[in-house]
Design a protein around this motif. Structure first.
Motif, PDB file in Angstrom:
ATOM      1  N   LYS A 105       0.839  -1.198   0.000  1.00  0.00           N
ATOM      2  CA  LYS A 105       0.000   0.000   0.000  1.00  0.00           C
ATOM      3  C   LYS A 105       0.875   1.249   0.000  1.00  0.00           C
ATOM      4  O   LYS A 105       0.578   2.242  -0.693  1.00  0.00           O
ATOM      5  CB  LYS A 105      -0.912   0.001   1.238  1.00  0.00           C
ATOM      6  CG  LYS A 105      -2.056   1.008   1.171  1.00  0.00           C
ATOM      7  CD  LYS A 105      -3.073   0.607   0.118  1.00  0.00           C
ATOM      8  CE  LYS A 105      -4.219   1.613   0.071  1.00  0.00           C
ATOM      9  NZ  LYS A 105      -5.144   1.326  -1.063  1.00  0.00           N
ATOM     10  N   ASP A 106       1.979   1.210   0.754  1.00  0.00           N
ATOM     11  CA  ASP A 106       2.913   2.344   0.777  1.00  0.00           C
ATOM     12  C   ASP A 106       3.542   2.585  -0.589  1.00  0.00           C
ATOM     13  O   ASP A 106       3.918   3.706  -0.928  1.00  0.00           O
ATOM     14  CB  ASP A 106       4.056   2.086   1.774  1.00  0.00           C
ATOM     15  CG  ASP A 106       3.583   1.933   3.201  1.00  0.00           C
ATOM     16  OD1 ASP A 106       2.536   2.510   3.551  1.00  0.00           O
ATOM     17  OD2 ASP A 106       4.260   1.205   3.966  1.00  0.00           O
ATOM     18  N   LEU A 107       3.672   1.509  -1.379  1.00  0.00           N
ATOM     19  CA  LEU A 107       4.466   1.552  -2.606  1.00  0.00           C
ATOM     20  C   LEU A 107       3.647   1.747  -3.881  1.00  0.00           C
ATOM     21  O   LEU A 107       4.219   1.985  -4.945  1.00  0.00           O
ATOM     22  CB  LEU A 107       5.255   0.239  -2.740  1.00  0.00           C
ATOM     23  CG  LEU A 107       6.342  -0.006  -1.692  1.00  0.00           C
ATOM     24  CD1 LEU A 107       6.687  -1.490  -1.637  1.00  0.00           C
ATOM     25  CD2 LEU A 107       7.586   0.820  -1.999  1.00  0.00           C
ATOM     26  N   GLU A 108       2.330   1.673  -3.786  1.00  0.00           N
ATOM     27  CA  GLU A 108       1.530   1.609  -5.015  1.00  0.00           C
ATOM     28  C   GLU A 108       1.625   2.861  -5.882  1.00  0.00           C
ATOM     29  O   GLU A 108       1.392   2.789  -7.093  1.00  0.00           O
ATOM     30  CB  GLU A 108       0.062   1.302  -4.685  1.00  0.00           C
ATOM     31  CG  GLU A 108      -0.657   2.361  -3.891  1.00  0.00           C
ATOM     32  CD  GLU A 108      -2.130   2.010  -3.690  1.00  0.00           C
ATOM     33  OE1 GLU A 108      -2.705   1.299  -4.541  1.00  0.00           O
ATOM     34  OE2 GLU A 108      -2.705   2.442  -2.680  1.00  0.00           O
ATOM     35  N   HIS A 109       1.978   4.015  -5.303  1.00  0.00           N
ATOM     36  CA  HIS A 109       2.088   5.236  -6.100  1.00  0.00           C
ATOM     37  C   HIS A 109       3.528   5.726  -6.231  1.00  0.00           C
ATOM     38  O   HIS A 109       3.781   6.862  -6.636  1.00  0.00           O
ATOM     39  CB  HIS A 109       1.217   6.338  -5.494  1.00  0.00           C
ATOM     40  CG  HIS A 109      -0.242   5.987  -5.425  1.00  0.00           C
ATOM     41  ND1 HIS A 109      -0.972   5.664  -6.543  1.00  0.00           N
ATOM     42  CD2 HIS A 109      -1.090   5.889  -4.360  1.00  0.00           C
ATOM     43  CE1 HIS A 109      -2.224   5.394  -6.185  1.00  0.00           C
ATOM     44  NE2 HIS A 109      -2.314   5.508  -4.878  1.00  0.00           N
TER      45      HIS A 109
END
Length: 500
Positions: A252-256
């Protein structure tokens, strides 16, 4: 508290990460896996061969009690000049055994033997620690060197150990590191004393994998979210740690984040439970490139640090087995052929190649999974046996790689977890199929185990050999049957009966 007993292997563990030693002592129950015996066996074999580099030698058995080893070393040291293998010393509870000690009238020379083909920094720490122990015992260490494998050596009819090994003099570096060694030893003793009752906190870092992958990784990452940045397939570890230090840990931290599109795709499929993605044109292109007969083939190889066969180099991939599924024409039944070398076959590589030539006589498609591997082995065989070169080239010219659509992400599902390894692809395409489950195999479950199993055959009883060989055959057969199943899945996806 007395100073702890510190071996050179303990010291090197602490150079990597001091908590490894603490975990070894207090939490060995959370060790991820057993020690890799095949790595130790390779090191043992290389060490045994290297002992003869300087002529006759006195050996001190490493399985003897430490006190007896030290006492025998003290006796032999007085009987100079000589060569001592596994000479053992202790200074202020710092213990080491020297692989090869040249004991001259005016001093000694240390030779640390490694089964690697290059020198790593940790090897220098290893030798410098030995220099510290011996010099503090009053010995004049004239030379400290690392003995390692020369991977350019090509074996002739007989093994030439002088050519097999390189010897690098690192005396000056070892001397320069002596203050560092003493400081590290003092730190290790203080560290172990301070954390006798409480577990130390240690941040994750690149040292978790450098110079060796730590066997406590799962334990130290037990509180991380699942999946996390370290589960991204194909990403450099340096990049993973960069994101980790930046607080970008969960998917979730990495999705963007600004990442390689393949990494973002893995994250997206995981977070959003995406349906499978199939580029039918790419899959169709693979199917249209095939021509009967279809030869689905997979090789198993092993590596010898000390080359066993004339014309081969250290750690060269030696093919010892193949499995072959054959479909001669549309609608024909699937035939299975296989080859597994005898462990004592001195002409093993040629026997392998001749069997393959006999089993694939026609110009059909040679279907593999990861073309580069089999194609390279074929080129090596052709170079080793020029009379077989044309046949090896024929195989390579007809080779088709089933891995390509998965590698290019033309066919992708969440269950592949970013990987295009057949061990991930197969269960993703055929979930919960016990027939295709490698974990259900009796003896061998992956290529690494296959290589180790074959290398172990010579030391086994006839009954054990039979069991291992059966396990090897079952494993390799599943590899090629898996390719047949992937081909079938491709046909199912395209839905065109006119395509092979």
């Amino acid at each position: 508290m007395d100073r702890i007993f510190l071996s050179k292997s303990d010291y090197c563990k602490c150079v990597q990460c001091e908590k490894i030693l603490w975990l070894d002592k207090y939490r060995s129950d959370v060790l991820e896996s057993e020690t890799d015996e095949s790595v130790f066996e390779t090191g043992r074999q290389v060490g045994e061969i290297a002992k003869g580099l300087f002529g006759d030698y006195e050996d001190i058995p490493s399985d003897n009690p430490i006190k007896a080893r030290i006492e025998k070393t003290e006796r032999l040291i007085k009987d100079k000049p000589n060569v001592i293998a596994e000479a053992s010393f202790i200074y202020d509870n710092n213990f080491c055994s020297v692989d090869i000690l040249k004991n001259d009238v005016d001093g000694v020379e240390i030779y640390e033997v490694k089964s690697s083909t290059k020198i790593k920094d940790i090897y220098i720490d290893d030798v410098a620690y030995q220099y510290f122990v011996l010099s503090n015992l009053g010995l004049n260490v004239k030379k400290a060197a690392i003995v390692y494998i020369n991977n350019e050596y090509i074996r002739g009819t007989e093994l030439n150990i002088e050519q097999l090994f390189n010897i690098e003099n690192i005396t000056d570096i070892a001397v320069e590191k002596q203050d560092e060694i003493k400081s590290n030893i003092d730190f290790i003793n203080e560290y172990m004393k301070n954390y006798e009752e409480n577990e130390p906190v240690k941040e994750l870092g690149k040292y978790c994998f450098d110079p060796y992958s730590c066997s406590f990784w799962d334990y130290c990452t037990r509180d991380l979210p699942t999946p996390n940045v370290f589960d991204i397939s194909g990403m450099y570890k340096s990049k993973k740690f960069e994101k980790y230090y930046d607080g970008k840990i969960s998917f979730k931290d990495l999705e963007h984040e600004s990442l390689n599109p393949k990494y973002l795709e893995q994250i997206d499929f995981e977070l959003n439970n995406r349906e499978e993605k199939i580029n039918k044109d790419a899959v169709k292109q693979v199917l249209c490139s095939l021509k009967y007969p279809l030869y689905f083939i997979d090789y198993e190889t092993c590596q010898y640090a000390i080359p066993e066969y004339e014309g081969t180099k250290p750690y060269q991939q030696i093919p010892f087995q193949y499995s072959l599924h054959v479909i001669k024409e549309p609608g024909a039944p699937i035939e299975h052929k296989e080859y597994l070398a005898e462990a004592d076959d001195d002409n093993l590589i040629r026997t392998f190649a001749e069997s393959m030539i006999e089993d694939m006589p026609e110009d059909g498609s040679v279907i593999v999974y990861n073309k580069a591997f089999e194609a390279t082995r074929n080129k090596e065989i052709g170079k080793l046996f020029p009379d077989l070169e044309d046949e090896m080239k024929r195989f390579n010219d007809n080779m088709v790689d089933l891995m390509v659509p998965f590698k290019n992400r033309d066919y992708y599902t969440k269950e592949m977890k970013g990987s295009y390894s057949i061990k991930y692809v197969l269960p993703a395409l055929y979930p919960d199929d016990p027939e295709l489950d490698y974990s259900n195999l009796p003896v061998v479950h992956n290529g690494f185990e296959a290589a180790h199993a074959f290398l172990s055959l010579k030391n086994k009883t006839p009954e054990e050999q039979s069991e291992i060989r059966d396990g090897l055959l079952k494993y390799c057969e599943l590899d090629t049957y898996a390719m047949v199943k992937i081909w079938m899945k491709f046909k199912e996806v395209i839905g065109d009966d006119d395509i092979l």
